[in-house]
Structures are given as structure tokens and as C-alpha cells.
Enzyme design. Structure first.
Site, PDB file in Angstrom:
ATOM      1  N   HIS A  53     -15.839 -24.340  -9.120  1.00  0.00           N
ATOM      2  CA  HIS A  53     -16.233 -23.325  -8.146  1.00  0.00           C
ATOM      3  C   HIS A  53     -17.404 -23.853  -7.310  1.00  0.00           C
ATOM      4  O   HIS A  53     -18.266 -24.565  -7.809  1.00  0.00           O
ATOM      5  CB  HIS A  53     -16.626 -22.034  -8.858  1.00  0.00           C
ATOM      6  CG  HIS A  53     -16.703 -20.869  -7.938  1.00  0.00           C
ATOM      7  ND1 HIS A  53     -17.810 -20.618  -7.160  1.00  0.00           N
ATOM      8  CD2 HIS A  53     -15.801 -19.902  -7.649  1.00  0.00           C
ATOM      9  CE1 HIS A  53     -17.586 -19.545  -6.435  1.00  0.00           C
ATOM     10  NE2 HIS A  53     -16.381 -19.084  -6.719  1.00  0.00           N
ATOM     11  N   GLU A 124     -10.613 -22.561  -1.949  1.00  0.00           N
ATOM     12  CA  GLU A 124     -11.541 -21.476  -1.681  1.00  0.00           C
ATOM     13  C   GLU A 124     -12.660 -22.011  -0.790  1.00  0.00           C
ATOM     14  O   GLU A 124     -13.662 -22.531  -1.270  1.00  0.00           O
ATOM     15  CB  GLU A 124     -12.113 -20.948  -3.008  1.00  0.00           C
ATOM     16  CG  GLU A 124     -12.968 -19.743  -2.861  1.00  0.00           C
ATOM     17  CD  GLU A 124     -13.407 -19.203  -4.209  1.00  0.00           C
ATOM     18  OE1 GLU A 124     -13.509 -17.967  -4.314  1.00  0.00           O
ATOM     19  OE2 GLU A 124     -13.684 -19.984  -5.131  1.00  0.00           O
TER      20      GLU A 124
END
Length: 130
Positions: A53, A124
């Protein structure tokens, strides 16, 4: 969810979706304060782990090399992985080639481990989070 809440959430999901931690350490149980091992996850019947992430990459300085180590650890333990990639706004503003260069670089260290049965790539873009 945070590692503390994963087991609480797992039992609440009934539509076939999976709940997983958003990080793991890079090798087995041991003196890795605050980290969760995949062995612990497996004890809790968790099958997936998310790594890479953008916040972990930025705030914890997780490098592509470290993420490759984590991915190998996850896969060697028989678990599956959601592997996050994505570019920041300045890179996005440079155009598609710059965006692709960032994503390709983030995948370079793990490309030999990308089995679609075991690894899902989550694109993302960092500029879209928030």
C-alpha cells in the site's frame, strides 16, 4: 481493517468476499514488535494478505525489494496476496509513460512470482486516495 479488527470482520462478511490484513512482516514469528506474521494469519484461518500500500511504501519506507521479500514469504507459506501498485500525482501529471514506468518498476522485483491464482495486483494511484 487493522490487524486488531481482522478477525472481528471475517465473521461478518457473508457474501464470499475475503477480509485480510493490510500488512505482514517479512519473516516468521519472532521479535518483530508490532508486526503480524503469516503464520499468525494462518492460525486465524486468514488466506489473503495485502502488501505494498502506498502509505506503507511512503511512511514506512517499504522498498520494492522488501515487498518482494514479503511476497515470497506470503506465497511460500501457502497464502495469497493482494499486491498494491500506483503512482503519485507528479508522476501522473507527466503522462502515461511516466505512470507506466512507476508501475513497472514496482512490479520488477516480483514479476517472477505473479501467479494469477495467488497474486492479485491492485492498481491504486496515490493521487486518488484520500
Amino acid at each position: 481493517p487493522s490487524p486488531l479488527h481482522v478477525t472481528y470482520c471475517v465473521d461478518k462478511v457473508t457474501n464470499g468476499a475475503a477480509v485480510c490484513p493490510q500488512n505482514c512482516n517479512f519473516k516468521g514469528c519472532g521479535a518483530y514488535t508490532g508486526e503480524m506474521s503469516v503464520e499468525q494469519m494462518k492460525d486465524l484461518k486468514i488466506e489473503w494478505c495485502l502488501i505494498g500500500h502506498s502509505e506503507r511504501r511512503e511512511y514506512f519506507s517499504e522498498s520494492d525489494e522488501l515487498l518482494a521479500t514479503k511476497l515470497k514469504y506470503i506465497l511460500d507459506a501457502g497464502m495469497k496476496c493482494i499486491f498494491c501498485i500506483g503512482e503519485k500525482l507528479p508522476e501522473r501529471e507527466k503522462g502515461l509513460e511516466a505512470t507506466m514506468a512507476v508501475c513497472i518498476k514496482q512490479l520488477e522485483q516480483v514479476k517472477g512470482m505473479l501467479d494469477p491464482e495467488k497474486v492479485v495486483i491492485a492498481y491504486e494511484p496515490v493521487w486518488a486516495i484520500g
